[in-house]
Design an enzyme around this catalytic site. Sequence first.
Site, PDB file in Angstrom:
ATOM      1  N   TYR A  72      21.808  -7.304  -2.992  1.00 31.28           N
ATOM      2  CA  TYR A  72      20.907  -6.285  -2.025  1.00 31.28           C
ATOM      3  C   TYR A  72      19.554  -6.542  -2.636  1.00 31.28           C
ATOM      4  O   TYR A  72      18.723  -5.628  -2.644  1.00 31.28           O
ATOM      5  CB  TYR A  72      21.433  -4.789  -2.536  1.00 31.28           C
ATOM      6  CG  TYR A  72      22.892  -4.623  -2.477  1.00 31.28           C
ATOM      7  CD1 TYR A  72      23.470  -4.767  -1.031  1.00 31.28           C
ATOM      8  CD2 TYR A  72      23.774  -4.613  -3.457  1.00 31.28           C
ATOM      9  CE1 TYR A  72      24.780  -4.598  -0.883  1.00 31.28           C
ATOM     10  CE2 TYR A  72      25.470  -4.516  -3.161  1.00 31.28           C
ATOM     11  CZ  TYR A  72      25.607  -4.663  -1.939  1.00 31.28           C
ATOM     12  OH  TYR A  72      26.960  -4.437  -1.489  1.00 31.28           O
TER      13      TYR A  72
ATOM     14  N   CYS B 275       0.940  -1.099   0.064  1.00 29.72           N
ATOM     15  CA  CYS B 275      -0.006  -0.098  -0.001  1.00 29.72           C
ATOM     16  C   CYS B 275       0.796   1.274  -0.127  1.00 29.72           C
ATOM     17  O   CYS B 275       0.813   2.155   1.069  1.00 29.72           O
ATOM     18  CB  CYS B 275      -1.057   0.219   1.278  1.00 29.72           C
ATOM     19  SG  CYS B 275      -1.633  -1.482   1.209  1.00 29.72           S
TER      20      CYS B 275
HETATM   21  N1  LLP Z   1      33.192  -2.868   1.370  1.00 20.65           N
HETATM   22  C1  LLP Z   1      32.458  -2.137   2.098  1.00 20.65           C
HETATM   23  C2  LLP Z   1      32.972  -1.203   2.967  1.00 20.65           C
HETATM   24  C3  LLP Z   1      31.148  -1.503   1.656  1.00 20.65           C
HETATM   25  O1  LLP Z   1      30.443  -0.684   2.258  1.00 20.65           O
HETATM   26  C4  LLP Z   1      30.391  -2.189   0.585  1.00 20.65           C
HETATM   27  C5  LLP Z   1      28.966  -1.846   0.135  1.00 20.65           C
HETATM   28  C6  LLP Z   1      31.027  -3.283  -0.197  1.00 20.65           C
HETATM   29  C7  LLP Z   1      32.519  -3.421   0.325  1.00 20.65           C
HETATM   30  C8  LLP Z   1      30.603  -4.043  -1.240  1.00 20.65           C
HETATM   31  O2  LLP Z   1      30.532  -3.207  -2.397  1.00 20.65           O
HETATM   32  P1  LLP Z   1      29.874  -3.918  -3.794  1.00 20.65           P
HETATM   33  O3  LLP Z   1      31.249  -4.797  -4.236  1.00 20.65           O
HETATM   34  O4  LLP Z   1      28.857  -4.767  -3.601  1.00 20.65           O
HETATM   35  O5  LLP Z   1      29.648  -2.573  -4.717  1.00 20.65           O
HETATM   36  N2  LLP Z   1      22.273  -1.164  -1.413  1.00 20.65           N
HETATM   37  C9  LLP Z   1      22.983  -0.671  -2.532  1.00 20.65           C
HETATM   38  C10 LLP Z   1      24.525  -0.910  -2.240  1.00 20.65           C
HETATM   39  C11 LLP Z   1      25.112  -0.521  -1.080  1.00 20.65           C
HETATM   40  C12 LLP Z   1      26.642  -0.854  -0.962  1.00 20.65           C
HETATM   41  C13 LLP Z   1      26.865  -0.729   0.443  1.00 20.65           C
HETATM   42  N3  LLP Z   1      28.534  -1.136   0.903  1.00 20.65           N
HETATM   43  C14 LLP Z   1      22.474  -1.241  -3.754  1.00 20.65           C
HETATM   44  O6  LLP Z   1      21.554  -1.968  -3.819  1.00 20.65           O
HETATM   45  O7  LLP Z   1      22.889  -0.735  -4.762  1.00 20.65           O
END
Ligand code: LLP
Length: 416
Positions: free
Chosen positions: A373, A344
Amino acid sequence: MGPFQYRDSELCCEEVSLRALAAVAGTPAYVYSKAALLESLAGYERAFRDVPHVVCYSVKANSNLGVLSVLAKAGAGADIVSGGELYRALRAGVPPKKIIFSGVGKSRDEMREALKADILMFNVESRAELRVLDEVALEMGVRAPVALRVNPDVDPQTHPYIATGLKTSKFGIPYHEALEAYEEAATLKGLAVVGADMHIGSQLTKATPVADAVARVVALVKTLRERRIEIHTIDIGGGLGIRYRDETPPTHQEFASLLLPALREADVTVLLEPGRSIVGNAGVLLTRVLYRKDTRAKKFVVVDAAMNDLIRPSLYGSYHEIVPVDETGRSRERETVDVVGPICESGDFLAKERELPRVEQDDLLAVMSAGAYGFAMASNYNTRPRAVEVLVDGNRYTIVRRRETYEDLVAGETAP
Ligand code: LLP
């Protein structure tokens, strides 16, 4: 060939038909490909094989025990940001000496748990945190291995919500304050300074900002060595982007070859924290059309998955490709629709103004690139049980998390 392909006119995950899976597991369902998980991990291993390195999978992207144990068995470590993620990583069999604890707000309890588990290191994000970790370690009679997360102040050129390396962001220690913070850390008896850390943002489609940041961190490491603070590891964070629509992110190889010259020169063990690039394109969200709702102003396709299952479109305006599971559906006349869930809220949509081949009631749709995510950010809003999660391996599948029941949803609650 990607893990999601049509075979005999049905979209499959590896060799398992998504229609057949929906029949046994129901919808909404997250479906992951084991081969895709292993392939992206192997891509990093190959690209960085010439330097000592550890790939510490970023648990926050998808923390299902099934996913974690596949990666752990293949040799991955873990990048965690909470006591809960520590618990999951250990349960999945990740060796403690391959676990890195990141995050801007670790509690004393979480520090104790991680010190007890004897993890590889803490990525510390402020001087206040350094002092608390020192206290906790001294109380326990141990030394906490630490790296300081440095904020290199580069523009990662991504969505503002997931950019973390700008000087205005809450993450890390500002570059120009890092030296002083290291000097303080070196005097604290409960800490052992071992590394330097950075992470500039997520869904990065260019490697040059990462290379710029790495260059700044390597320069800092040299200065630290001149001051007799020895650094053994550089953690370059995660952030490598994936293709959702038409992005062309660098390959593992391109990413590595841009960063490796500076890292080799620094003579360190390289740590990586990839999340999205490991799991993002290894998973889809499978959903069924409940209703079509055509009004004069707009056409809506109401599906049984909602923003509580996949919040990325609502929260970031993210694009996820949506395809019919039945291939014959692809040749239907195209129309522009909003794909919405039962919640909703007007913000509850999976796609807006999307041109899709006409879909009918009861059709199955796959929301692509939903492995990262997706479930990890799911909630029970509107008292909706969270989706089932399925891991496919060749022609077999495992329910790696059963669908929640109503009983699960009220467990822990009491009427006074
Ligand atoms: N290391 C640290 C310190 C982080 O904060 C993150 C992600 C990663 C590694 C991994 O990053 P990746 O390789 O997944 O880009 N919810 C958002 C993404 C948030 C990312 C948070 N930190 C989305 O759905 O796009």
